[in-house]
Design a protein around this motif. Structure first.
Motif, PDB file in Angstrom:
ATOM      1  N   HIS A   3     -24.905 -70.533  -2.225  1.00 49.05           N
ATOM      2  CA  HIS A   3     -26.165 -70.275  -2.934  1.00 49.05           C
ATOM      3  C   HIS A   3     -26.489 -71.387  -3.917  1.00 49.05           C
ATOM      4  O   HIS A   3     -27.667 -71.737  -4.111  1.00 49.05           O
ATOM      5  N   GLN A   4     -25.478 -71.987  -4.509  1.00 50.78           N
ATOM      6  CA  GLN A   4     -25.696 -73.075  -5.459  1.00 50.78           C
ATOM      7  C   GLN A   4     -26.155 -74.358  -4.770  1.00 50.78           C
ATOM      8  O   GLN A   4     -26.627 -75.287  -5.444  1.00 50.78           O
ATOM      9  N   LEU A   5     -26.028 -74.411  -3.447  1.00 50.96           N
ATOM     10  CA  LEU A   5     -26.464 -75.603  -2.715  1.00 50.96           C
ATOM     11  C   LEU A   5     -27.926 -75.512  -2.290  1.00 50.96           C
ATOM     12  O   LEU A   5     -28.446 -76.447  -1.674  1.00 50.96           O
ATOM     13  N   GLY A   6     -28.559 -74.367  -2.591  1.00 46.75           N
ATOM     14  CA  GLY A   6     -29.949 -74.186  -2.221  1.00 46.75           C
ATOM     15  C   GLY A   6     -30.886 -74.297  -3.416  1.00 46.75           C
ATOM     16  O   GLY A   6     -30.455 -74.494  -4.558  1.00 46.75           O
ATOM     17  N   MET A   7     -32.164 -74.127  -3.146  1.00 45.27           N
ATOM     18  CA  MET A   7     -33.189 -74.238  -4.183  1.00 45.27           C
ATOM     19  C   MET A   7     -34.031 -72.968  -4.193  1.00 45.27           C
ATOM     20  O   MET A   7     -34.375 -72.424  -3.140  1.00 45.27           O
ATOM     21  N   ASP A   8     -34.331 -72.470  -5.400  1.00 45.76           N
ATOM     22  CA  ASP A   8     -35.087 -71.225  -5.505  1.00 45.76           C
ATOM     23  C   ASP A   8     -36.590 -71.487  -5.505  1.00 45.76           C
ATOM     24  O   ASP A   8     -37.045 -72.633  -5.375  1.00 45.76           O
ATOM     25  N   LEU A   9     -37.369 -70.400  -5.665  1.00 43.40           N
ATOM     26  CA  LEU A   9     -38.836 -70.530  -5.611  1.00 43.40           C
ATOM     27  C   LEU A   9     -39.396 -71.320  -6.787  1.00 43.40           C
ATOM     28  O   LEU A   9     -40.535 -71.788  -6.742  1.00 43.40           O
TER      29      LEU A   9
END
Length: 634
Positions: free
Chosen positions: A313-319
Motif C-alpha cells: 500500500h505504501q508503494l501506491g498513490m492515493d486520490l
C-alpha cells in the motif's frame, strides 16, 4: 461331653453370625462407590488330643478379608488417569474445532469478502462507494480476527478457572487421605493388626478421585498408611502429613495459571511437563500443544497480512496524490520479563522478516558473556553471541540490558489477531494508483514500447516521482541516455537489452521491441491518476501470493493448515478417548467381577450361613437334651 459339644456349637454359631453380618454388610454396600466385597476367613480351633486321636474343638473367624486385586486396581488407575486426560483435552479442543469449523464465523469468508472488495476497487478505482466497501470489509476482517482471538482468550481463562478449582479439590482430597491414614493406624493398632477394610476402601476411593484430577502413584507403608505422589514423583501425602498445592501465575507467561508446591512461606512451581494424566494433565497438554499454537498461528496470519498489505500500500498513490501510508496497524512482539529478573532489565525486539515467522515463542537468555536466542517449540538456538543484534526466524533482538542468568520470553505473534487494526478511515487515502506513468513519444520511429513500471520495495526513494527521460542515441548504436534528478543520474551510454529491467529512483520498468535513433520514452508523476488501479491490482494479488512460512504458503493456506491441524487433532482425541474409555470400562468390569458385590451370590450365602447358624443352634439344643438325660440318670 455335653460341655464339649456346647463349646463347638457356640463357635459354629459365632462364625455363622459373623458370616451373616458380613454378607448383610456386602448387600447393604452393593451400590457404595469403591466398596470391595468382604468375606470371613475361617480356621479350625486347635484339636484336643485323646486316646482315640485328635478331637476337633470347632471353628473361629481368623479375619474379615476384602476381596481386592492390587494388580487390577493399579492397572485401572493408570488407564483412568489417561482416560481423564484425553477426555479433558478433547472437551477443550472441541471448542476450538467448533469455532474454526463454523462456516459463518471462521476467517475464510471474511478474508474472501475483503479481497473481493479490493477487486471491486481495482475495477472502479475512482468510485467512492467501492472504496468505502473496502474499508468496511477491512473493519469486518479485523473484527473477525478480534472475535476469534477473544474466544481463544476466553478458553484460556476457562482453563485458569479449572486449574484453580482443581487445585482446591486436590488439596481437599489430599487432606482427607492424610486423615484416613491416621485413622487406619489407630484402628488397626487397636484391633491387633486386623485390616480396617471399610477405611481401606474409603482411602482407595479417595485416591481414585485424586487420580482423575492428576496422575497419582501410591506406595504402601509397613504401618498401613499410603504415601501418595503426583506428577513425576512429587510427594503429596506422606503418612498422616499432607502438602498443599497452589494455583500460581506462570513466571514467564502471566496469562496462564499453573501449579506450585507450597513450601513454608514460598511456593515452588512444578514443571508443567511433569504434570501428566488426569484433568490437569489434559488441560495443560491442550494449552501448551494446541491453544498456544492456534493463537500464535492466527496471530501470524494477521501480522503477515497486515505487514505485506502495508508494504504494498505504501508503494501506491492515493486520490490526493500522496504516497500510501500503513493501511493496518500491527503490534510489536510481546516481551515478558522473568519474575526473577531485575526490574531495570529490558530488551528491544523487532520482526525483520515476516515470511520467516513461526508459531513458536522464543527465549533470550544471558550467561554473563553470551546471549542465546532459543526457539522454545524445539529448543533450537541461534549461535550464541556476546553482542547484539541476534536474529532467529525473522525475530531480531536489537539491544538488551540484562544481568547474568536472566531471561526474557518473546512472543512475536501472540497479539497479532488481538491488536491488528485498520489504520485508515478516509476513502481518499486508499492508495489504488501507481505513483508514476510511462509514455513513448508520439514521434518515435521504432517499434519500442515501455511497460507501466513498478515501484521498488520499501524504503521509498526520495526521488521516486522525479521525471525521467530515456533517449536512444543518434545514430543508433544500441545505447541510450537517461536524464533526470536522482542517484546515478544523468546516466549515459546505457546498453539496451530488450525486456531488461531499467531501474532509477526506486522505479523499475522495461523497454521492449526495436527502438529507432532518437526515440524518446518518459517516466513522469501520475498526476490526477484517479482511474489508475495498478497498485490495487498488486494488493489484490497478495491473496494468492505465498508470503508465509518462507514463501510456501499464502494467507488462506496458512489458515487452512491451522483449521486442518485442529480438526485432525480433535478427531484423533475423539477416537483415542473413546478407546481409552472402553478399556477403562473393561478393566472396571474385571474389578467388579473380582471385588464387586453379586446380589444373587450374596443371597445364596445368606441361606447357606443361615442354615449353618440353625445347625449350630440345633447342636446346642441337642447338647442341652444330652445333659438333661445325664442328670436324670443321676
Amino acid at each position: 461331653m455335653g460341655n464339649g459339644i456346647l463349646d463347638i456349637a457356640v463357635t459354629g454359631l459365632a462364625t455363622a453370625q459373623n458370616q451373616l453380618l458380613t454378607t448383610s454388610h456386602n448387600i447393604s454396600n452393593a451400590g457404595t462407590p469403591g466398596f470391595n466385597r468382604q468375606q470371613v476367613l475361617l480356621s479350625t480351633n486347635t484339636p484336643q488330643s485323646g486316646g482315640a486321636g485328635f478331637i476337633g474343638r470347632g471353628v473361629h473367624s481368623s479375619t474379615v478379608q476384602r476381596i481386592y486385586s492390587q494388580f487390577l486396581t493399579t492397572q485401572s488407575l493408570q488407564i483412568q488417569t489417561q482416560s481423564q486426560s484425553l477426555d479433558s483435552n478433547y472437551t477443550e479442543i472441541k471448542q476450538l474445532d467448533n469455532m474454526f469449523a463454523e462456516a459463518t464465523s471462521g476467517l475464510s469468508p471474511t478474508l474472501q469478502n475483503f479481497f473481493s472488495a479490493i477487486h471491486d476497487v481495482a475495477t472502479n478505482p475512482g468510485v467512492i462507494p467501492s472504496r468505502q466497501s473496502m474499508l468496511s470489509n477491512a473493519d469486518a476482517l479485523v473484527a473477525r480476527f478480534h472475535s476469534m482471538d477473544q474466544r481463544m482468550s476466553q478458553i484460556r481463562e476457562g482453563i485458569n478457572t479449572q486449574v484453580s478449582s482443581t487445585v482446591v479439590h486436590i488439596n481437599s482430597l489430599a487432606k482427607q487421605i492424610g486423615e484416613i491414614n491416621k485413622q487406619i493406624i489407630w484402628a488397626e493398632g487397636s484391633a491387633g493388626g486386623q485390616p480396617a477394610n471399610d477405611m481401606l476402601d474409603q482411602r482407595d476411593e479417595l485416591i481414585n478421585q485424586l487420580n482423575k484430577l492428576v496422575n497419582t502413584d501410591t506406595v504402601r507403608q509397613s504401618d498401613g498408611t499410603m504415601n501418595v505422589y503426583i506428577g513425576n514423583g512429587q510427594a503429596l501425602v506422606v503418612g498422616a502429613q499432607t502438602l498443599s498445592l497452589e494455583a500460581i501465575k506462570t513466571p514467564d507467561s502471566p496469562n496462564n495459571l499453573t501449579i506450585g508446591l507450597v513450601n513454608g512461606n514460598s511456593t515452588i512451581q512444578l514443571p508443567e511437563d511433569q504434570i501428566t494424566g488426569g484433568t490437569l494433565g489434559g488441560i495443560f497438554s491442550f494449552r501448551s500443544n494446541t491453544l498456544d499454537n492456534a493463537q500464535n498461528s492466527l496471530g501470524r496470519v494477521a501480522l503477515t497480512l497486515a505487514q505485506t498489505f502495508n508494504a504494498q500500500h505504501q508503494l501506491g498513490m492515493d486520490l490526493n496524490g500522496a504516497m500510501g501510508t500503513n493501511f493496518f496497524a500491527l503490534p510489536a512482539p510481546n516481551v515478558i520479563s522473568a519474575s526473577t529478573n531485575n526490574l531495570a532489565s529490558n530488551i528491544s525486539t523487532s520482526i525483520t522478516d515476516y515470511s520467516a515467522l513461526t508459531t513458536s515463542d522464543y527465549e533470550l537468555s544471558y550467561d554473563g558473556t553470551n546471549y542465546t536466542l532459543t526457539r522454545l517449540s524445539d529448543n533450537v538456538s541461534a549461535t550464541p553471541s556476546s553482542s547484539l543484534p541476534l536474529t532467529l526466524d525473522g525475530i531480531s533482538v536489537t539491544s538488551a540490558t540484562m544481568l547474568a542468568s536472566e531471561r526474557f520470553r518473546i512472543q512475536p505473534t501472540i497479539n497479532g489477531a488481538k491488536d491488528i487494526a485498520v489504520n485508515i478511515n478516509d476513502t481518499t487515502k486508499i492508495a489504488a494508483a501507481g505513483p508514476n506513468r510511462t509514455n513513448a513519444a508520439s514521434t518515435n520511429k521504432g517499434t519500442g514500447t515501455i511497460s507501466a513500471g513498478t515501484v521498488n520495495p520499501l524504503p521509498l526513494d526520495s526521488n521516486l516521482q522525479q521525471p525521467l527521460t530515456i533517449t536512444f542515441h543518434t545514430p543508433y548504436n544500441g545505447e541510450f541516455d537517461v536524464a533526470g534528478t536522482g542517484t546515478g543520474l544523468p546516466a549515459i551510454n546505457q546498453t539496451y537489452t530488450a525486456g531488461a529491467d531499467i531501474s532509477f529512483n526506486g522505479y523499475t520498468f522495461q523497454i521492449s521491441g526495436s527502438p529507432a535513433a532518437g526515440d524518446v520514452f518518459t517516466v513522469t508523476p501520475n498526476n490526477n491518476g484517479v482511474a489508475d488501479n495498478r497498485n490495487m491490482l498488486l494488493l489484490g494479488a497478495l491473496q494468492a501470493t505465498n508470503t508465509l512460512e518462507n514463501g510456501t504458503a499464502n494467507y488462506q493456506t496458512a489458515y487452512g493448515q491451522l483449521v486442518s491441524q485442529v480438526g485432525n487433532k480433535t478427531r484423533e482425541l475423539e477416537v483415542t478417548s473413546k478407546a481409552q474409555a472402553n478399556l477403562l470400562a473393561q478393566t472396571q468390569q474385571s474389578i467388579q467381577s473380582v471385588s464387586g458385590v453379586n446380589l444373587d451370590e450374596e443371597a445364596a450365602n445368606l441361606l447357606r450361613f443361615q442354615q449353618a447358624y440353625q445347625a449350630s443352634s440345633k447342636i446346642i439344643e441337642m447338647s442341652s437334651t444330652l445333659f438333661d438325660s445325664i442328670l436324670r440318670f443321676g
